[in-house]
Motif scaffolding. Structure first.
Motif, short mmCIF file in Angstrom:
data_model
loop_
_atom_site.label_atom_id
_atom_site.label_comp_id
_atom_site.label_asym_id
_atom_site.label_seq_id
_atom_site.Cartn_x
_atom_site.Cartn_y
_atom_site.Cartn_z
N GLY A 83 -7.93 15.19 0.67
CA GLY A 83 -7.42 15.13 2.04
C GLY A 83 -5.91 15.20 2.13
O GLY A 83 -5.32 14.94 3.17
N GLY A 84 -5.26 15.52 1.02
CA GLY A 84 -3.81 15.65 1.03
C GLY A 84 -3.05 14.44 0.53
O GLY A 84 -1.84 14.42 0.54
N ALA A 85 -3.78 13.41 0.11
CA ALA A 85 -3.19 12.17 -0.45
C ALA A 85 -2.12 11.56 0.45
O ALA A 85 -1.02 11.26 0.01
N PRO A 86 -2.46 11.32 1.73
CA PRO A 86 -1.46 10.75 2.63
C PRO A 86 -1.17 9.29 2.29
O PRO A 86 -2.06 8.55 1.84
N CYS A 87 0.07 8.90 2.46
CA CYS A 87 0.44 7.50 2.25
C CYS A 87 0.48 6.79 3.61
O CYS A 87 0.83 7.39 4.62
N PRO A 88 0.14 5.51 3.63
CA PRO A 88 0.22 4.75 4.87
C PRO A 88 1.66 4.61 5.34
O PRO A 88 2.58 4.64 4.53
N GLN A 89 1.82 4.51 6.62
CA GLN A 89 3.17 4.36 7.19
C GLN A 89 3.53 2.93 7.08
O GLN A 89 4.15 2.19 6.94
N PRO A 113 0.81 -1.22 0.00
CA PRO A 113 0.00 0.00 0.00
C PRO A 113 0.85 1.28 0.00
O PRO A 113 0.55 2.23 -0.72
N ARG A 114 1.91 1.30 0.78
CA ARG A 114 2.78 2.48 0.83
C ARG A 114 3.45 2.72 -0.52
O ARG A 114 3.51 3.84 -1.01
N ALA A 115 3.98 1.66 -1.12
CA ALA A 115 4.65 1.79 -2.42
C ALA A 115 3.65 2.18 -3.51
O ALA A 115 3.97 2.97 -4.40
#
Length: 75
Positions: free
Chosen positions: A69-75, A8-10
């Motif tokens: 929402g700023g398109a945050p990526c999961p940690q 998911p992060r990649a």
């Protein structure tokens, strides 16, 4: 497919990388998902192929919410 097999992060980082998306920014990516006929095939592939768990409209709406929402990526 450039997104296949990514974490998911990649995947998040790839979607945000214009070099990986053919120069598309997030707005253009959302439009691509919403309007591209080849992308549309994924929601109606025919035969015994399975479809995604969310409809195309739901996917576009979720993408827009994420983008807004700023398109945050999961940690």
């Amino acid at each position: 497919m450039v997104f296949y097999g990514l974490t998911p992060r990649a995947l998040c980082a790839t979607i945000k990388d214009k070099q990986a998306t053919g120069g598309r920014d997030l707005k253009a990516m959302m439009e691509h998902i919403r309007d591209n006929r080849q992308v549309a095939w994924g929601w109606a592939p025919g035969g015994l192929r399975t479809t995604p768990p969310a409809s195309r409209a739901q996917t576009v709406a979720a993408f827009k919410t994420w983008m807004d929402g700023g398109a945050p990526c999961p940690q």
